[in-house]
Design a protein around this motif. Structure first.
Motif, PDB file in Angstrom:
ATOM      1  N   ARG A 183       0.812  -1.225   0.000  1.00  0.00           N
ATOM      2  CA  ARG A 183       0.000   0.000   0.000  1.00  0.00           C
ATOM      3  C   ARG A 183       0.840   1.267   0.000  1.00  0.00           C
ATOM      4  NH1 ARG A 183      -5.334  -1.010   0.923  1.00  0.00           N
ATOM      5  NH2 ARG A 183      -5.884  -3.093   1.646  1.00  0.00           N
ATOM      6  N   GLY A 184       2.157   1.109   0.122  1.00  0.00           N
ATOM      7  CA  GLY A 184       3.022   2.274   0.102  1.00  0.00           C
ATOM      8  C   GLY A 184       2.975   3.056   1.402  1.00  0.00           C
ATOM      9  N   GLY A 185       3.998   3.856   1.626  1.00  0.00           N
ATOM     10  CA  GLY A 185       4.029   4.694   2.812  1.00  0.00           C
ATOM     11  C   GLY A 185       5.409   4.774   3.422  1.00  0.00           C
ATOM     12  N   LEU A 186       5.557   5.750   4.297  1.00  0.00           N
ATOM     13  CA  LEU A 186       6.784   5.943   5.055  1.00  0.00           C
ATOM     14  C   LEU A 186       6.485   5.574   6.505  1.00  0.00           C
ATOM     15  CD1 LEU A 186       9.702   7.085   5.328  1.00  0.00           C
ATOM     16  CD2 LEU A 186       8.661   9.308   5.789  1.00  0.00           C
ATOM     17  N   TYR A 187       7.153   4.557   7.019  1.00  0.00           N
ATOM     18  CA  TYR A 187       6.887   4.033   8.370  1.00  0.00           C
ATOM     19  C   TYR A 187       8.057   4.403   9.269  1.00  0.00           C
ATOM     20  CZ  TYR A 187       4.537   0.754  11.564  1.00  0.00           C
ATOM     21  OH  TYR A 187       3.848   0.195  12.600  1.00  0.00           O
ATOM     22  N   SER A 242       0.083   3.431  -9.137  1.00  0.00           N
ATOM     23  CA  SER A 242       0.368   2.357 -10.104  1.00  0.00           C
ATOM     24  C   SER A 242      -0.538   1.152  -9.906  1.00  0.00           C
ATOM     25  CB  SER A 242       1.832   1.912  -9.977  1.00  0.00           C
ATOM     26  OG  SER A 242       2.061   1.294  -8.712  1.00  0.00           O
ATOM     27  N   SER A 243      -1.345   1.179  -8.834  1.00  0.00           N
ATOM     28  CA  SER A 243      -2.233   0.057  -8.528  1.00  0.00           C
ATOM     29  C   SER A 243      -3.683   0.492  -8.693  1.00  0.00           C
ATOM     30  CB  SER A 243      -1.992  -0.426  -7.090  1.00  0.00           C
ATOM     31  OG  SER A 243      -2.966  -1.372  -6.713  1.00  0.00           O
ATOM     32  N   SER A 244      -4.355  -0.049  -9.717  1.00  0.00           N
ATOM     33  CA  SER A 244      -5.761   0.302  -9.936  1.00  0.00           C
ATOM     34  C   SER A 244      -6.645  -0.254  -8.828  1.00  0.00           C
ATOM     35  CB  SER A 244      -6.220  -0.228 -11.297  1.00  0.00           C
ATOM     36  OG  SER A 244      -6.030  -1.642 -11.367  1.00  0.00           O
ATOM     37  N   SER A 245      -6.274  -1.427  -8.260  1.00  0.00           N
ATOM     38  CA  SER A 245      -7.087  -2.005  -7.192  1.00  0.00           C
ATOM     39  C   SER A 245      -7.026  -1.130  -5.937  1.00  0.00           C
ATOM     40  CB  SER A 245      -6.614  -3.426  -6.868  1.00  0.00           C
ATOM     41  OG  SER A 245      -5.271  -3.417  -6.418  1.00  0.00           O
ATOM     42  N   PHE A 246      -5.865  -0.547  -5.680  1.00  0.00           N
ATOM     43  CA  PHE A 246      -5.747   0.347  -4.523  1.00  0.00           C
ATOM     44  C   PHE A 246      -6.644   1.568  -4.706  1.00  0.00           C
ATOM     45  CE2 PHE A 246      -3.930   3.965  -2.282  1.00  0.00           C
ATOM     46  CZ  PHE A 246      -3.712   3.442  -1.016  1.00  0.00           C
ATOM     47  N   GLN A 247      -6.680   2.112  -5.910  1.00  0.00           N
ATOM     48  CA  GLN A 247      -7.517   3.286  -6.161  1.00  0.00           C
ATOM     49  C   GLN A 247      -9.001   2.952  -6.029  1.00  0.00           C
ATOM     50  OE1 GLN A 247      -6.130   5.893  -9.495  1.00  0.00           O
ATOM     51  NE2 GLN A 247      -4.622   4.248  -9.810  1.00  0.00           N
ATOM     52  N   GLU A 248      -9.378   1.725  -6.459  1.00  0.00           N
ATOM     53  CA  GLU A 248     -10.768   1.312  -6.317  1.00  0.00           C
ATOM     54  C   GLU A 248     -11.167   1.225  -4.844  1.00  0.00           C
ATOM     55  OE1 GLU A 248     -13.295   0.697  -8.445  1.00  0.00           O
ATOM     56  OE2 GLU A 248     -12.020   1.585  -9.988  1.00  0.00           O
TER      57      GLU A 248
END
Length: 547
Positions: free
Chosen positions: A118-122, A179-185
């Motif tokens: 899902r991306g992110g800075l942890y 870059s992830s269409s499922s994430f946007q959905e």
């Protein structure tokens, strides 16, 4: 910090910026297992999706000229997932994670997994050091970007504070998510999370002089290193907080007490290696009670000042004196106990053996009080226990002997890991004599058993013991009381009068004995035919006494 709201007390994170409280976050799930019992003191927030204004206590409100602060209350199974769908790019985890052997890789995998898909800075921060109890918090703070570790702090350190810095490009988070269409959905149908506006810009213009931090290879310690450095750092923190002037260990020369001595030696080496740290230097001068201008020249010299090893007396005259003291007191009853070799009973024999072991504990604490005085020093020594976790769980120890002390550096380490540590320490810590200690045959060691393992042990020990003998060994376990493990809420002394567990053991023993008898009859009837069957059974990996 604890925050009281109405009639409830919550465990909270309080986020501050520029002398203002910008948000208070209570915990929605409380730890209630292992070493932690948070519900003893706090309640968890059980309502969802709420943000309220919390009225600050008058003294705080006057100091910071602020009357209320947002009290953010929401709950979800995986907070970072929902936050990511709401566009959050930076996650902060202010942790209190204690050291466990071989656990850093599990921790790191969790941190990487939280941002990989899902991306992110942890940003993971953790406590480091001892809080005055049994636990050592092992730091290892880090920065993780899109599933890659880009900065990592030390796992074991004598520093009070350690800061880890990374330079990152948050556009990389947006690029991964877009870059992830499922994430946007998923994001288009998300549950909205309440937010607090903070007047601060996280990002600044790109600067060539501050290059982006690249993924790095995670630093993992070998288990032997963890055994050396984890307890060593814990001992140092406990020593400097306690006001003691050193340690005392009753040294038998076996693997356990030698491991404890080696861990203290490792601590002394760390103090020498960290002589650039002003706080460590100040503490070492105070604990070692050095004259002005002096400082430890090496770990060995520091150990001579703060560490006293009391040899365990094996001289027959000394043992006779110890047990004789107890015998002379016991004659007040009108009876005189004797060793078994002299015609005494098992109870007499055990009592006379245990008197020697427990006298060791009494002498150890006496010496811990008086040895600083002998050396013209102030303070006292902390007595170190030398009982490993196998002994504690099995109950294979004399109470108030090697299990007794102010601290036990090896109380959660098993014998196998301790022997590996001794081999490592002989080379890497420079204590070559430990190799001979590790190679020496153990004395009085019993393998731990569990009450539900009769059947398994029939498979493992079937070539050496009969099912009946194995059943008796398992039953014997119920009559032992393990040393007190306060974090373990299971009963520590099984009721040996309960019939169920012994009845089940007898049923398993009977079944295993019948199977063994059937094979024996088969062998008598037709040796050749039985030999063929036996070979087939062996090829399938089944022991002769198995089902």
């Amino acid at each position: 910090m604890p925050v009281v709201r109405g009639s409830e007390r919550y465990s909270c994170q309080v986020l501050c910026m520029n002398r203002k409280i910008i948000m208070i976050r209570p915990k929605t799930c409380l730890a209630n297992d292992g070493n932690y019992r948070e519900p003893r003191w706090f309640t968890a927030w059980k309502q969802k999706d709420q943000m309220v204004e919390f009225r600050l206590p008058p003294t705080i409100a006057d100091d910071i000229s602020q009357n209320t602060a947002p009290f953010e209350l929401y709950s979800s199974v995986a907070p970072h997932s929902l936050l990511a769908l709401n566009g959050v790019e930076v996650f902060m985890n202010a942790s209190g994670s204690h050291h466990q052997l071989r656990n850093v890789d599990v921790r790191m995998d969790a941190l990487k997994g939280a941002t990989k898909s899902r991306g992110g800075l942890y940003i993971y921060s953790n406590q480091q050091g001892c809080d005055g109890g049994r636990l050592y918090y092992d730091g290892c703070c880090c920065v993780v970007m899109n599933g890659d570790v880009v900065a990592q702090g030390s796992q074991f350190s004598l520093k009070d504070v350690e800061v880890v810095v990374a330079h990152v490009d948050l556009d990389a988070v947006a690029s991964l998510r877009l870059s992830s269409s499922s994430f946007q959905e998923q994001a288009s149908s998300k549950t909205t999370v309440p937010s607090v506006i903070a007047p601060y810009k996280l990002c600044r213009s790109f600067n060539l002089e501050e290059p982006i931090s690249h993924p790095l290879k995670i630093k993992y310690h070998e288990p032997e290193e963890e055994i050396a450095f984890g307890p060593a750092c814990w001992l140092w923190d406990y020593l400097r907080r306690s006001g003691a002037s050193g340690f005392l260990v009753p040294l038998s020369g076996g693997a356990d007490s030698s491991s404890v001595a080696a861990i203290v030696g490792c601590m002394c080496q760390l103090v020498k290696l960290r002589n650039g740290n002003e706080q460590v230097k100040t503490d070492a001068l105070r604990i070692g009670q050095y004259p002005n201008g002096q400082y430890p020249t090496d770990g060995m010299e520091f150990a001579e000042r703060i560490f006293f090893q009391k040899p365990q007396d094996h001289d027959p005259k000394c043992l006779q004196a110890k047990s004789g003291h107890g015998i002379s007191m016991f004659t007040l009853t009108g009876k005189r106990p004797r060793y078994k070799v002299n015609g005494g009973s098992n109870a007499e024999n055990l009592g006379l053996h245990n008197i020697q072991a427990r006298t060791r504990m009494v002498f150890a604490f006496m010496l811990a009080s008086l040895m600083p005085w002998v050396r013209n020093k102030s303070g006292f020594y902390l007595v170190l226990a030398t009982s490993n976790v196998d002994e504690a769980l099995r109950g294979n120890l004399t109470k108030y002997d090697c299990s007794s002390g102010d601290l036990n550096p090896i109380g959660s380490i098993n014998k196998t890991d301790l022997r590996a540590f001794l081999r490592w320490a002989a080379v890497h810590l420079g204590y070559s004599s430990l190799a001979a200690v590790e190679a020496a045959p153990p004395t009085g060691e019993l393998e731990p058993a569990r009450c539900d393992c009769t059947q398994d042990l029939c498979f493992k020990w079937g070539s050496k013991l009969t099912p009946s003998e194995i059943g008796e060994k398992v039953k014997h376990f119920f009559n032992y009381s393990p040393e007190d493990n306060r974090f373990d809420l299971r009963q520590f002394l099984y009721n040996s009068t309960w019939p169920f567990q012994f009845r089940k053991i007898d049923e398993l023993v009977k079944e295993a004995s019948c199977n063994k008898a059937d094979l024996s009859r088969l062998d008598d009837r037709d040796d050749k035919h039985a030999g063929v069957i036996s070979n087939h059974i062996g090829a399938m990996g089944i022991h002769e006494n198995g089902n």
